[in-house]
Design an enzyme around this catalytic site. Structure first.
Site, short mmCIF file in Angstrom:
data_model
loop_
_atom_site.label_atom_id
_atom_site.label_comp_id
_atom_site.label_asym_id
_atom_site.label_seq_id
_atom_site.Cartn_x
_atom_site.Cartn_y
_atom_site.Cartn_z
N TYR A 58 0.85 -1.19 0.00
CA TYR A 58 0.00 0.00 0.00
C TYR A 58 0.88 1.25 0.00
O TYR A 58 1.54 1.56 1.00
CB TYR A 58 -0.92 0.03 1.23
CG TYR A 58 -1.89 -1.12 1.34
CD1 TYR A 58 -2.24 -1.90 0.24
CD2 TYR A 58 -2.48 -1.43 2.56
CE1 TYR A 58 -3.13 -2.95 0.35
CE2 TYR A 58 -3.38 -2.48 2.68
CZ TYR A 58 -3.70 -3.24 1.58
OH TYR A 58 -4.59 -4.28 1.69
N HIS A 129 -0.46 -12.01 1.48
CA HIS A 129 -1.45 -11.16 0.80
C HIS A 129 -2.16 -11.90 -0.34
O HIS A 129 -3.37 -11.77 -0.54
CB HIS A 129 -0.74 -9.91 0.28
CG HIS A 129 -1.64 -8.73 0.12
ND1 HIS A 129 -1.17 -7.45 0.02
CD2 HIS A 129 -2.99 -8.62 0.06
CE1 HIS A 129 -2.18 -6.61 -0.11
NE2 HIS A 129 -3.29 -7.30 -0.10
N PRO A 209 -16.08 -4.56 3.09
CA PRO A 209 -17.41 -4.97 3.51
C PRO A 209 -18.50 -4.01 3.05
O PRO A 209 -19.69 -4.35 3.08
CB PRO A 209 -17.31 -4.98 5.04
CG PRO A 209 -16.26 -3.96 5.34
CD PRO A 209 -15.25 -4.11 4.24
N LEU A 210 -18.09 -2.81 2.59
CA LEU A 210 -19.05 -1.84 2.05
C LEU A 210 -19.00 -1.81 0.52
O LEU A 210 -19.44 -0.85 -0.10
CB LEU A 210 -18.75 -0.44 2.61
CG LEU A 210 -18.78 -0.32 4.13
CD1 LEU A 210 -18.44 1.10 4.56
CD2 LEU A 210 -20.14 -0.74 4.67
N GLY A 211 -18.46 -2.89 -0.06
CA GLY A 211 -18.40 -2.94 -1.52
C GLY A 211 -17.61 -1.79 -2.11
O GLY A 211 -17.99 -1.23 -3.13
N PHE A 214 -19.61 1.30 -2.66
CA PHE A 214 -20.85 1.20 -3.45
C PHE A 214 -22.06 0.98 -2.55
O PHE A 214 -23.10 1.64 -2.72
CB PHE A 214 -20.73 0.06 -4.47
CG PHE A 214 -21.86 0.01 -5.47
CD1 PHE A 214 -21.75 0.64 -6.69
CD2 PHE A 214 -23.05 -0.65 -5.17
CE1 PHE A 214 -22.80 0.61 -7.60
CE2 PHE A 214 -24.10 -0.69 -6.07
CZ PHE A 214 -23.97 -0.05 -7.29
#
Length: 333
Positions: A58, A129, A209-211, A214
């Site tokens: 990252y 990863h 977890p929140l897409g 989206f």
């Protein structure tokens, strides 16, 4: 409100039921602001979150350095998870290629580099990863196990690993957690992976977890995705696929409106309803969204609400793969 605790694996690793994914603070999701990001991490700690997720790829190591700076004076209060194996290579022309490396030699080299960037003596949870298809998982996890014996790592994890790979890895050294994309619109792991993990006592750490925003209603059109944002290249966020997937979001919004909650809170509440061995790590670099996400831990969905949300992907088939074709090839499915 006291944040609940989740046990990752059977070895005694306890984390807050809600973690914080730090990737977007350094890369992939548009502009970054270090001061804002550190303030968000500190606020998370105040709210009871002690589980922070990063990776060496990252921001080419920047994110680990950032997380290290944020918690240098409060190391004993946090559980730091990082990952290795996803290698980003940039040539002299600025072109980026990626490869997955899981050789024993690289495992040890990557760990030492992460420890230095984080400024810590021991990594609490160290994930592979992505699975290296050219290196037996037994060899990779064997090297990871040696890191535990050396005191450089406390617990081991995998990311995006198949049920068969998880079993083989766990036979070499106990795996505490598997990180996989999991949400209302990404439920692939329910068929084989999650049952295998539960049989072995391995916890699930869902990322996105929140897409990727989206399911939080962050965008109503692909044109709203900021320039340079990683999501613009994802099939689910493009053209007709995006438009079709809005039907999924509408159902989440309906449940949220009826509960006086936000769509992101409902999406996270759905995750919590899937079991006590799950600790999602939604990412954000803003305190506002962090506090909103923490509010989800107080929401217990009714059976009717769960049925409505569970029916989403059968009534509205998700359009588009999770990643572009080359990146899908790196998943150990």
């Amino acid at each position: 409100m006291t944040m609940k605790s989740v046990t990752l694996g059977t070895g005694g690793l306890f984390v807050s039921q809600l973690g914080l994914g730090c990737m977007g603070m350094s890369a992939f999701y548009g502009d970054t602001n270090e001061a804002q990001s550190i303030a968000t991490m500190h606020r998370a700690l105040e709210l009871g979150i002690n589980f922070f997720d990063t990776a060496d790829m990252y921001g080419y190591g920047h994110n680990e350095e950032l997380v290290g700076r944020a918690f240098r004076d409060r190391r004993d209060k946090v559980i730091i998870a990082t990952k290795f194996g996803n290698v980003r290579i940039v040539d002299e022309h600025g072109n980026e290629t990626r490869k997955v490396v899981g050789t024993p030699e690289y495992v040890k080299e990557a760990c030492d580099a992460s420890l230095k960037r984080l400024g810590i003596d021991t990594i609490d949870l160290y994930y592979q990863h992505r699975v290296d298809k050219n290196t037996p998982i037994e060899d990779t996890v064997g090297a990871m196990s040696e890191l535990v014996q050396a005191g450089k790592v406390r617990f081991l994890g995998l990311s995006e690993a198949s049920a068969a790979t998880i079993r083989r890895a766990h036979a070499v050294h106990p795996i505490a957690a598997v990180q996989s994309e999991y949400s209302i619109w990404t439920r692939d792991i329910e068929k084989e992976n999650l049952p295998a993990m539960r049989e072995l006592g391995i916890a699930l750490v869902p990322y996105s977890p929140l897409g990727r925003g989206f399911l939080a209603g962050q965008f109503s059109s692909p044109s709203e995705i900021p320039k340079g944002d990683f999501r613009a290249m994802l099939p689910r966020f493009q053209g007709e696929a995006f438009d079709s997937n809005l039907a999924i979001l509408e159902t989440v919004k309906e449940v949220a409106a009826a509960r006086g909650a936000t769509p992101s809170q409902i999406a996270l509440a759905w995750i919590f309803a899937q079991g006590d061995d799950i600790a999602p790590i939604p990412g954000t670099k803003r305190i506002k969204y962090l506090e909103e996400n923490v509010g989800s831990t107080a929401i217990v969905l009714t059976n009717d609400e769960l049925q409505k949300l569970n029916a989403i992907t059968t009534e509205h088939k998700v359009q588009g793969d999770r990643y572009p074709t080359p990146m899908m090839g790196s998943l150990n499915l």
